[in-house]
Design an enzyme around this catalytic site. Structure first.
Site, PDB file in Angstrom:
ATOM      1  CG  MET A 164      -1.901   1.077   1.338  1.00  0.00           C
ATOM      2  SD  MET A 164      -3.189   0.727   2.571  1.00  0.00           S
ATOM      3  CE  MET A 164      -2.239   0.666   4.077  1.00  0.00           C
ATOM      4  CE1 TYR A 440       2.242  -1.194  12.279  1.00  0.00           C
ATOM      5  CE2 TYR A 440       4.168  -1.253  10.850  1.00  0.00           C
ATOM      6  CZ  TYR A 440       3.342  -1.871  11.786  1.00  0.00           C
ATOM      7  OH  TYR A 440       3.630  -3.142  12.200  1.00  0.00           O
ATOM      8  CD  GLU A 441      -1.429   0.540   7.386  1.00  0.00           C
ATOM      9  OE1 GLU A 441      -2.297   1.243   6.827  1.00  0.00           O
ATOM     10  OE2 GLU A 441      -0.462   0.083   6.781  1.00  0.00           O
ATOM     11  N   GLY A 442      -2.063   4.906  10.447  1.00  0.00           N
ATOM     12  CA  GLY A 442      -2.787   5.975  11.133  1.00  0.00           C
ATOM     13  C   GLY A 442      -2.451   5.993  12.605  1.00  0.00           C
TER      14      GLY A 442
END
Length: 591
Positions: A164, A440-442
């Site tokens: 991603m 990570y991932e927000g």
């Protein structure tokens, strides 16, 4: 070196006694997901994680990944590639993917225990197949037919992996600032140019191809996040029939040097007029990316859970063995030179904190995964409720389980004293590895804004209403159960305060939008603690109704009692912080 044993007894308790997942799977049409099949999958998953992945955890930390700058090729730590080959050969990559593309077709919730075990056994290794699932979901829901045929089957079979690609050097959470360009080509493909950073598994030696899902801007793109499109850009070019061609203009520029997850390749990826294909509609790329991101956020929550469980296992073992001082109330083991440190109340406080957060968090996380499967329900109202609740719970699961992961790994390290700080016991690696999960991932702050700003204020609390309805139904069902009275009463009071607190925030935010930002973090953590109270109350009820031994039932009750007495009161501090409002956060001058 830390060790790992898959907690199959508690995993099965959560799946089958608390959630009744086996019955739900049959109701939802997953006829192959029988109890026998699920038990066999978990047993084999535990074997793989304990015997193959766990021994490589310290190896990956010590060796790390290496980059050949001349070729742009990344070499993974010793044993990692061979472990992935076994993983792919075992069909694990497609466990919950559609059979039409070579998957096993099992429910999402059936794959969650395997994900937890992988992350506990070897978080760095687990990052390599992590985003393949998200890429699969994005292509499945947003890709064209030929893209699904060309890319999904090798992803599902584990022959390729996915990534991603969002973040750029100047652009993290604010995706509206991204600069990567996509120029249309005469053959219907696009020429992708730009640099992406922090790309997990962006380059490695596991597979023959890597499928990058890339956010970029078309020439006519409007400014901001409304001008972002999604493209599939393989490392090796793939034609519309799925055949691999020549190398694409995709190259790893460098590897990040990190605090933890050393065995995971965190890459800078350069796209230099690389061939890519549009996924979904122009300028609508965030829809596909959020499909990936929401999947990844639940997965990262499981990373926090897995690390917490492994840390607890090792701290518990050490606390039973390490002899230091005598119990304050008198020797517990007079035949020994000192008592094991588990007799000391403060050590038990740390161990029980981890236990309460791990076992309650497991129920909360597994239920969220089950909500993904509830999307298959034949009843439209049930599907809508599941979707609303999943949207509400996703930021809570991601943020709380990772924040608790940091807390639990540090508690576990503390149980070892100075021995936890040195590398010999492997506890400091768990603490270092856990820290990335809140980022990570927000980040936790981003999850908090998503929860309060979007899921509560913008969507008018649709998911919260479902959650409060579940709490109300449970409390009503057990209102006359004296054994559950110590949990039902406090749970009802907390749920009522949750609703009132939400209303007060919404009113304050109507006058000043900054009130949302001021309250968001504390509202997120408050929500997590109250949600966990619900899952602990349900766990005690499920244990009481089960055929488990009395010792197991008492263990659940004791841990729930500890949670309600020692951890749930944290919510009061968060509520007080919320009530202080934006006024308690003065704007500081540049000086």
């Amino acid at each position: 070196m830390s060790t790992y044993k898959a907690p199959l007894d508690d995993i099965r308790f959560v799946l089958f006694d608390v959630l009744h997942a086996d019955a739900a799977f049959q109701r939802l049409g997953f006829t192959d997901a029988t109890r026998d099949i699920l038990d066999a999958v978990m047993d084999e998953g535990a074997r793989f994680c304990e015997s193959v992945l766990a021994p490589l955890n310290a190896v990956g930390d010590q060796a790390g990944c290496t980059l050949d700058k001349a070729s742009g090729q990344v070499t993974t730590p010793p044993g990692f590639k061979e472990a992935y080959a076994e993983y792919a050969a075992g069909g694990w990559a497609g466990l919950s993917s559609p059979e039409a593309f070579g998957g096993q077709g099992l429910p999402h919730a059936a794959g969650v225990p395997i994900k937890e075990m992988i992350d506990a056994a070897n978080l760095s290794w687990g990052n390599f197949p992590l985003l393949s699932h998200g890429a699969t979901e994005a292509l499945l829901h947003h890709g064209e037919d030929w893209q699904r045929e060309a890319f999904l089957r090798p992803l599902v079979e584990g022959r390729w992996t996915g990534t991603m690609c969002l973040t750029e050097p100047h652009c993290g959470s604010d995706l509206g600032l991204l600069k990567t360009r996509a120029e249309p080509c005469s053959d219907g493909s696009y020429s992708i140019t730009g640099t992406k950073i922090f790309i997990t598994a962006g380059e490695h030696d596991f597979t023959e191809n890597i499928v990058h899902l890339v956010l970029a801007r078309l020439p006519d793109a409007p400014a901001g996040s409304k001008g972002i499109s999604l493209f599939v850009v393989p490392k090796v070019r793939v034609d519309r029939k799925g055949a691999m061609r020549e190398a694409n203009a995709v190259r790893c520029g460098s590897l990040e040097h990190k605090m933890g997850i050393h065995g995971s390749a965190t890459c800078v990826i350069n796209f230099d007029a690389a061939q890519g294909y549009l996924v979904g509609q122009p300028h609508k790329g965030l829809m596909g990316m959020f499909t990936m991101m929401n999947s990844a956020r639940l997965a990262v929550g499981l990373q926090g859970l897995g690390l917490s469980d492994r840390a607890l296992q090792n701290a518990l073992r050490y606390s039973r063995e390490r002899l230091q001082m005598r119990a304050l109330s008198g020797p517990r083991h007079p035949e020994k030179p000192a008592d094991p440190i588990i007799v000391h109340p403060d050590v038990r406080r740390m161990l029980l904190t981890c236990k309460a957060l791990v076992e309650g968090g497991r129920a909360m996380a597994y239920h969220s995964a089950l909500l993904l499967d509830e999307a298959h329900d034949a009843d439209a109202d049930a599907r809508a409720a599941a979707d609303a609740l999943l949207g509400f719970m996703t930021p809570i699961v991601k943020a709380c389980l990772t924040e608790w992961g940091v807390e639990c790994t540090y508690h576990a390290l503390q149980c070892f004293g100075g021995h936890g700080y040195i590398a010999e016991h492997g506890m400091e690696q768990l603490a270092r590895d856990a820290r990335i999960t809140t980022l990570y991932e927000g980040t936790t702050g981003i999850q908090a804004l998503d929860l309060l700003g979007r899921k509560v204020i913008q969507l008018q609390g649709a998911g919260l209403k479902v959650m409060l309805g579940m709490v109300e139904a449970f409390c009503k069902e057990h209102a006359q159960d004296e054994r559950l009275a110590p949990f039902v009463g406090p749970l009802q009071a907390s749920a009522a305060e949750w609703q009132q607190l939400t209303t007060r925030i919404a009113k304050a935010a109507a006058g000043n939008a900054d009130e949302i930002g001021a309250a968001a973090y504390d509202y997120l953590m408050y929500s997590g603690y109250v949600a966990l109270a619900y899952w602990w109350a349900r766990s005690v009820a499920a244990a009481d109704a089960s055929s488990h031994p009395d010792a197991f039932k008492q263990d659940k009750r004791d841990t729930a009692t500890f949670y309600f007495a020692r951890i749930l009161p944290r919510a009061l501090a968060h509520a007080a912080a919320i009530e202080s409002g934006i006024a308690s956060l003065p704007e500081l001058g540049e000086a």
